[in-house]
Design an enzyme around this catalytic site. Structure first.
Site, short mmCIF file in Angstrom:
data_model
loop_
_atom_site.label_atom_id
_atom_site.label_comp_id
_atom_site.label_asym_id
_atom_site.label_seq_id
_atom_site.Cartn_x
_atom_site.Cartn_y
_atom_site.Cartn_z
N SER A 85 5.50 8.81 -46.99
CA SER A 85 4.98 7.38 -46.72
C SER A 85 5.16 6.55 -45.79
CB SER A 85 4.86 6.39 -48.18
OG SER A 85 4.21 6.68 -49.43
N LYS A 88 2.39 5.33 -43.47
CA LYS A 88 0.97 4.95 -44.09
C LYS A 88 0.83 3.87 -43.22
CE LYS A 88 1.10 6.50 -48.85
NZ LYS A 88 2.30 6.35 -50.43
N TYR A 210 -4.59 13.30 -44.81
CA TYR A 210 -3.17 12.76 -46.06
C TYR A 210 -2.24 13.13 -46.40
CZ TYR A 210 -0.58 10.36 -50.03
OH TYR A 210 0.14 9.74 -50.33
N TYR A 262 6.68 0.42 -52.56
CA TYR A 262 6.73 -0.17 -54.07
C TYR A 262 6.86 -0.49 -55.00
CZ TYR A 262 7.60 5.19 -51.85
OH TYR A 262 7.65 5.98 -51.19
N VAL A 280 8.97 9.04 -49.89
CA VAL A 280 9.90 9.09 -50.93
C VAL A 280 10.78 10.63 -50.09
CG1 VAL A 280 8.08 9.15 -52.82
CG2 VAL A 280 7.86 11.36 -51.46
N1 GLU Z 1 2.85 12.20 -49.97
C1 GLU Z 1 3.42 11.45 -51.38
C2 GLU Z 1 2.45 11.65 -52.12
O1 GLU Z 1 1.16 10.97 -51.82
C3 GLU Z 1 4.09 10.50 -50.73
C4 GLU Z 1 4.27 9.34 -51.44
C5 GLU Z 1 5.69 8.17 -50.73
O2 GLU Z 1 5.94 8.65 -49.92
O3 GLU Z 1 5.38 7.48 -51.38
O4 GLU Z 1 2.91 11.32 -53.50
#
Ligand code: GLU
Length: 326
Positions: A85, A88, A210, A262, A280
């Site tokens: 993430s 992002k 993604y 989060y 994650v």
């Molecule tokens: N690729 C992971 C998902 O979409 C990323 C989640 C994360 O790192 O928060 O679940």
């Protein structure tokens, strides 16, 4: 009558001048590296993406890159890991470059108060995700990139290569296909948002891009270097590239502060006091404007999906250096 003009308040001699008392970052990182040992195996490595479960839990790396280019590093700070993430942040930067404030017509700027992969708010909020750092918001951001670039993930890889100067950065195909095979929830989200007209590209195109962007591999030094533009008024120190104007860099950092870790963003800010984005894969990337960027990696996660030892280390860093945005 109102008094106007500038006056100087004489601070007492013990007032702190941040630029004058630079902490000994290397010594503090080494101390954190020693102290963190018991926490390194306390978290749980993400296993809902099977490839991620293979990473040894006890890995730990931490790096600070100061605005003058000085690198302070300990442990596995030069071992690459799955940024997940944290991607992002870079994707949102590109989308913000492309659309400016129009991006916020499609994705909000509020903390969600829900898990990063939750679907519940999408129904009542008519397919507009709360922010770009939860999965639903990140899928909209990736949709923006898919519409603009033939390969959104390639555009993102090229972007992080420019930010770091590391020409060999790439995504890991095995991690990407591992996630693609276990992406039912993200697929559900993409289709749901498409039903509200908030995806412009086919959901499967967006999901593939993604999963690949999440599978980009970088190390702590590279990630901290890549985020320096946020600490530097929007200009990347490595390339001199103007990534964002200073005001947009401020806005993106503010979003990291409120939404980047989060559902634990409030607790994280309370403990650490820096804008940050976690993933994650166990990485957390944080920024201290005007000073440096820092990245920590420890794959064991807490219940919210943040690196357990990572949060603790950043808390120690800001406490022991006395540096945070507050
Ligand atoms: N690729 C992971 C998902 O979409 C990323 C989640 C994360 O790192 O928060 O679940």
């Amino acid at each position: 009558m109102l008094q106007t003009g500038c006056a100087i308040i004489a601070f007492p001699a013990h007032a702190r001048h941040p630029s004058m008392d630079k902490p000994d970052y290397q010594a503090i990182l080494e101390q954190i590296h020693r102290d963190i040992a018991p926490w390194r195996t306390a978290g749980r490595v993400a296993d809902y993406i099977p490839e991620l479960a293979k990473v040894p839990a006890e890995r730990f790396g931490m790096a600070i890159v100061a605005l003058d280019g000085t690198v302070y590093a300990v442990g596995d700070a030069r071992e690459r890991f799955s940024i997940q993430s944290i991607s992002k942040l870079f994707a949102c930067t590109l989308a913000f470059q492309l659309l400016g404030d129009a991006l916020w017509d499609r994705v909000g700027r509020e903390p969600s108060g829900n898990a990063f992969n939750s679907l519940v708010q999408l129904e009542t909020e008519r397919g507009k995700p709360r922010n770009p750092f939860i999965n639903a918001g990140a899928l909209v951001v990736t949709d923006v990139l898919c519409r603009r670039f033939v390969g959104a993930e390639t555009a993102l890889v090229q972007f992080v290569r420019r930010l770091t100067g590391a020409a060999d950065l790439d995504y890991d195909l095995r991690v990407a296909s591992s996630e693609l095979q276990h992406a039912a929830r993200n697929r559900a989200m993409a289709h749901f948002m498409a039903s509200f007209g908030n995806l412009q590209m086919p959901p499967e195109t967006v999901i593939e891009a993604y999963c690949r962007q999440c599978a980009i591999e970088m190390n702590c030094v590279e990630l901290a270097t890549a985020a320096l533009f946020l600490a530097n008024g929007g200009v990347a120190p490595v390339s001199g590239e103007h990534i964002l104007d200073a005001s947009s860099a401020k806005r993106l950092s503010a979003l990291m502060l409120t939404c980047g870790t989060y559902d634990a963003a409030g607790d994280f800010v309370y403990r650490v006091g820096l804008p940050a984005k976690s993933g994650v894969g166990g990485g957390i990337l944080a920024v201290l404007p005007g000073e440096m960027a820092v990245c920590v990696w420890s794959p064991g996660l807490d219940a919210n999906g943040n690196s357990l030892a990572g949060v603790k280390s950043l808390e120690w860093l800001t406490t022991r250096t006395g540096q945070s945005i507050f």
